[in-house]
Write an enzyme that holds these catalytic residues in place. Structure first.
Site, PDB file in Angstrom:
ATOM      1  CG  ASN A  48      16.769  19.974 -14.253  1.00  0.00           C
ATOM      2  OD1 ASN A  48      16.993  21.116 -13.857  1.00  0.00           O
ATOM      3  ND2 ASN A  48      16.565  18.960 -13.435  1.00  0.00           N
TER       4      ASN A  48
ATOM      5  CG  HIS B 277      11.329  15.239 -16.684  1.00  0.00           C
ATOM      6  ND1 HIS B 277      12.273  14.798 -17.595  1.00  0.00           N
ATOM      7  CD2 HIS B 277      12.021  15.571 -15.563  1.00  0.00           C
ATOM      8  CE1 HIS B 277      13.472  14.858 -17.036  1.00  0.00           C
ATOM      9  NE2 HIS B 277      13.361  15.328 -15.813  1.00  0.00           N
TER      10      HIS B 277
ATOM     11  CG  ASP C 129      11.959  11.842  -8.879  1.00  0.00           C
ATOM     12  OD1 ASP C 129      12.187  12.608  -9.841  1.00  0.00           O
ATOM     13  OD2 ASP C 129      12.809  11.060  -8.412  1.00  0.00           O
TER      14      ASP C 129
ATOM     15  CG  HIS D 179      11.869  17.759 -11.393  1.00  0.00           C
ATOM     16  ND1 HIS D 179      12.375  16.613 -10.824  1.00  0.00           N
ATOM     17  CD2 HIS D 179      12.575  17.937 -12.533  1.00  0.00           C
ATOM     18  CE1 HIS D 179      13.345  16.129 -11.590  1.00  0.00           C
ATOM     19  NE2 HIS D 179      13.491  16.915 -12.629  1.00  0.00           N
TER      20      HIS D 179
HETATM   21  P1  5GP Z   1      16.233  15.199 -14.456  1.00  0.00           P
HETATM   22  O1  5GP Z   1      17.529  15.331 -13.734  1.00  0.00           O
HETATM   23  O2  5GP Z   1      16.397  14.519 -15.804  1.00  0.00           O
HETATM   24  O3  5GP Z   1      15.483  16.491 -14.543  1.00  0.00           O
HETATM   25  O4  5GP Z   1      15.328  14.284 -13.535  1.00  0.00           O
HETATM   26  C1  5GP Z   1      15.031  12.951 -13.774  1.00  0.00           C
HETATM   27  C2  5GP Z   1      14.280  12.445 -12.568  1.00  0.00           C
HETATM   28  O5  5GP Z   1      13.747  11.177 -12.871  1.00  0.00           O
HETATM   29  C3  5GP Z   1      15.140  12.282 -11.314  1.00  0.00           C
HETATM   30  O6  5GP Z   1      14.606  13.094 -10.265  1.00  0.00           O
HETATM   31  C4  5GP Z   1      15.043  10.798 -11.003  1.00  0.00           C
HETATM   32  O7  5GP Z   1      14.983  10.518  -9.611  1.00  0.00           O
HETATM   33  C5  5GP Z   1      13.784  10.379 -11.716  1.00  0.00           C
HETATM   34  N1  5GP Z   1      13.792   8.996 -12.146  1.00  0.00           N
HETATM   35  C6  5GP Z   1      14.815   8.331 -12.741  1.00  0.00           C
HETATM   36  N2  5GP Z   1      14.458   7.072 -13.020  1.00  0.00           N
HETATM   37  C7  5GP Z   1      13.177   6.922 -12.591  1.00  0.00           C
HETATM   38  C8  5GP Z   1      12.243   5.830 -12.616  1.00  0.00           C
HETATM   39  O8  5GP Z   1      12.535   4.729 -13.086  1.00  0.00           O
HETATM   40  N3  5GP Z   1      11.018   6.052 -12.089  1.00  0.00           N
HETATM   41  C9  5GP Z   1      10.661   7.262 -11.558  1.00  0.00           C
HETATM   42  N4  5GP Z   1       9.422   7.361 -11.056  1.00  0.00           N
HETATM   43  N5  5GP Z   1      11.502   8.308 -11.530  1.00  0.00           N
HETATM   44  C10 5GP Z   1      12.747   8.145 -12.043  1.00  0.00           C
END
Ligand code: 5GP
Ligand code: ZN
Length: 119
Positions: free
Chosen positions: A92, A105, A35, A107
């Protein structure tokens, strides 16, 4: 429908390699990478290569893929050294969860004693 590949999807671009990522795992149907904004000492994301927007968009035909993804997550967590201490696996789904990337995805969080789930 939320299952077509999206040219404007961040994680589809990471799958394609047009946006770089720190990859830790890849096979025919799944990739995992660090992340960009880690919330724990180890914070990895595990995603299917297939574009599925959210948990709500999974279908019966995705059963094998989803099972394979979870077993991959187990291997990835072990490989990251988290097996003994344990880890949290989070998906999520939708607005109330705070989902920001609409390519499904999971985490993987670990490497320290984690706080309350809904902090
Ligand atoms: P969500 O809130 O959708 O479950 O989590 C999305 C995750 O993607 C967040 O933890 C955020 O930090 C991560 N993220 C967002 N943009 C990027 C990116 O460009 N590269 C990577 N490796 N992670 C990302
Ligand atoms: Zn996508």
């Amino acid at each position: 429908r939320g299952v077509r590949p999206l040219s404007d999807c961040l994680f589809c671009k990471i799958v394609e390699g047009t946006i770089p990522s720190r990859k830790v795992y890849e096979d025919d149907s799944v990739i995992a990478f660090h992340d960009i904004q880690p919330q724990a000492p180890v914070h990895l994301l595990v995603i299917p290569k297939k574009h599925i927007a959210t948990m709500n968009d999974c279908e019966e035909q995705d059963q094998m893929l989803l099972g394979h993804l979870l077993l991959s997550a187990q291997k990835i967590a072990k490989e990251a050294g988290l097996a003994e201490g344990g880890y949290r696996l989070i998906n999520n789904c939708g607005r109330d969860s705070g989902q920001v990337v609409f390519h499904i995805h999971w985490h993987i969080l670990g490497g320290e004693k984690l706080g309350p789930l809904n902090a």
